[in-house]
Design an enzyme around this catalytic site. Structure first.
Site, PDB file in Angstrom:
ATOM      1  CG  ASN A 102      45.033  43.961  50.847  1.00  0.00           C
ATOM      2  OD1 ASN A 102      44.741  42.883  50.344  1.00  0.00           O
ATOM      3  ND2 ASN A 102      44.432  45.094  50.523  1.00  0.00           N
ATOM      4  CG  ASP A 157      37.263  40.152  41.723  1.00  0.00           C
ATOM      5  OD1 ASP A 157      37.502  39.526  40.682  1.00  0.00           O
ATOM      6  OD2 ASP A 157      38.063  40.202  42.669  1.00  0.00           O
ATOM      7  CD  GLU A 206      41.223  45.930  48.844  1.00  0.00           C
ATOM      8  OE1 GLU A 206      41.885  44.943  49.215  1.00  0.00           O
ATOM      9  OE2 GLU A 206      41.634  46.727  47.987  1.00  0.00           O
ATOM     10  CG  HIS A 238      42.548  41.558  48.142  1.00  0.00           C
ATOM     11  ND1 HIS A 238      42.956  42.754  47.599  1.00  0.00           N
ATOM     12  CD2 HIS A 238      42.914  40.618  47.232  1.00  0.00           C
ATOM     13  CE1 HIS A 238      43.525  42.534  46.428  1.00  0.00           C
ATOM     14  NE2 HIS A 238      43.517  41.256  46.184  1.00  0.00           N
TER      15      HIS A 238
HETATM   16  C1  F6R Z   1      41.103  38.399  41.225  1.00  0.00           C
HETATM   17  C2  F6R Z   1      40.962  38.614  42.639  1.00  0.00           C
HETATM   18  C3  F6R Z   1      42.094  38.992  43.527  1.00  0.00           C
HETATM   19  C4  F6R Z   1      43.418  38.296  43.187  1.00  0.00           C
HETATM   20  C5  F6R Z   1      44.525  38.745  44.142  1.00  0.00           C
HETATM   21  C6  F6R Z   1      45.853  38.085  43.827  1.00  0.00           C
HETATM   22  O1  F6R Z   1      39.862  38.039  40.636  1.00  0.00           O
HETATM   23  O2  F6R Z   1      39.877  38.489  43.110  1.00  0.00           O
HETATM   24  O3  F6R Z   1      41.738  38.692  44.867  1.00  0.00           O
HETATM   25  O4  F6R Z   1      43.235  36.905  43.280  1.00  0.00           O
HETATM   26  O5  F6R Z   1      44.669  40.132  44.063  1.00  0.00           O
HETATM   27  O6  F6R Z   1      46.282  38.527  42.576  1.00  0.00           O
HETATM   28  P1  F6R Z   1      47.570  37.900  41.871  1.00  0.00           P
HETATM   29  O7  F6R Z   1      47.205  36.497  41.503  1.00  0.00           O
HETATM   30  O8  F6R Z   1      47.785  38.754  40.650  1.00  0.00           O
HETATM   31  O9  F6R Z   1      48.691  37.965  42.867  1.00  0.00           O
END
Ligand code: F6R
Length: 246
Positions: free
Chosen positions: A136, A67, A143, A138
């Site tokens: 959440n 992303d 989302e 994701h």
């Molecule tokens: C990042 C991404 C997100 C993160 C998720 C967890 O490229 O796609 O899905 O993997 O928000 O983030 P952290 O590792 O910061 O808890």
């Protein structure tokens, strides 16, 4: 689904890095699907170290990131392009032309999303996709929603995601409100998936994702239907799991 329980974040990073290293050693022309965020930083450090020690060669590897924030140019320190360069690419011998991240500055959603899906298809698909897990549920920036997105799309970020990510920005207002992300369908087409989760604050969502009902309200729950998923998580993130761990 295999669930590796590790004592701490360092061990998580080494174990998950070993899975990626094994993929690259076994298939030097691998396509790796990569993630940003806090969780993978230790993995990338370990991969860099193994590269410097001569154990890992990335010269034939291609990468495709999950992303990118919409509206952030590549030289913005909060862009995922910048993150990947700082935390991995500039330290290893990967060909920059073989690394792909959605173009956050492309304003035409349909054009960018179909181009990104074509990039992945033309590479022959993703061999190993690394995933973090949002609070959440994701994966990528998929989302909670009424259905699972099949392909790369532009998403409106939810307040909980903006709040979780504001720590990287001067304020919540500075967090972009939209992002381009691979869809759950794109992620599910990867041949192998490695999901990492660290810390007690992920315990509730990891239990819902791995053992709760499969629902687009918990996007990561779709991984229960994938034939080759490995979870690497710290013990405190796995306290609410009832299934077997290794
Ligand atoms: C990042 C991404 C997100 C993160 C998720 C967890 O490229 O796609 O899905 O993997 O928000 O983030 P952290 O590792 O910061 O808890």
């Amino acid at each position: 689904m295999r669930i590796y329980k590790t004592s701490d974040y360092n061990t998580l990073s080494q174990k998950a890095a070993a899975l990626i290293a094994a993929q690259v050693v076994q298939k030097p022309v691998s396509v790796l699907g990569l993630a940003t965020g806090s969780s993978p930083i230790g993995i990338y450090k370990q991969l860099i170290q193994w590269h410097h020690e001569g154990i890992l060669d990335f010269s034939q590897v291609s990468t495709v990131n999950l992303d990118e924030y919409k509206g952030l140019p590549r030289d913005n320190v909060q862009s995922y392009y910048y993150f990947m360069n700082e935390n991995l690419f500039k330290h290893i011998n990967i060909n920059p032309e073989s690394t792909y991240i959605p173009d956050g500055m492309e304003s035409d959603d349909a054009k960018e999303c179909s181009a990104y899906e074509s990039v992945i298809n033309n590479m022959g698909g993703v061999d190993l996709q690394l995933l973090g897990l949002g609070y959440n549920g994701h994966i990528g920036f998929n989302e909670p929603a009424d259905n699972f997105a099949k392909a790369t799309h532009c998403v409106d970020l939810q307040k909980s995601t903006i709040d979780a990510n504001k720590r990287f920005f001067a304020s919540a207002e500075d967090v972009p409100k939209q992002a381009y992300t691979m869809g759950c369908g794109t992620i599910m087409r990867a041949r192998k998936i490695v999901l990492i989760a660290s810390g007690a604050e992920k315990a509730d969502i990891i239990a819902k994702a791995l053992e709760g009902p499969v629902t687009p309200q918990v996007p990561a729950s779709i991984l229960q239907f994938h034939p080759d998923v490995t979870i690497v998580a710290t013990a405190d993130a796995l306290t609410k799991i009832s299934g077997e761990t290794i």
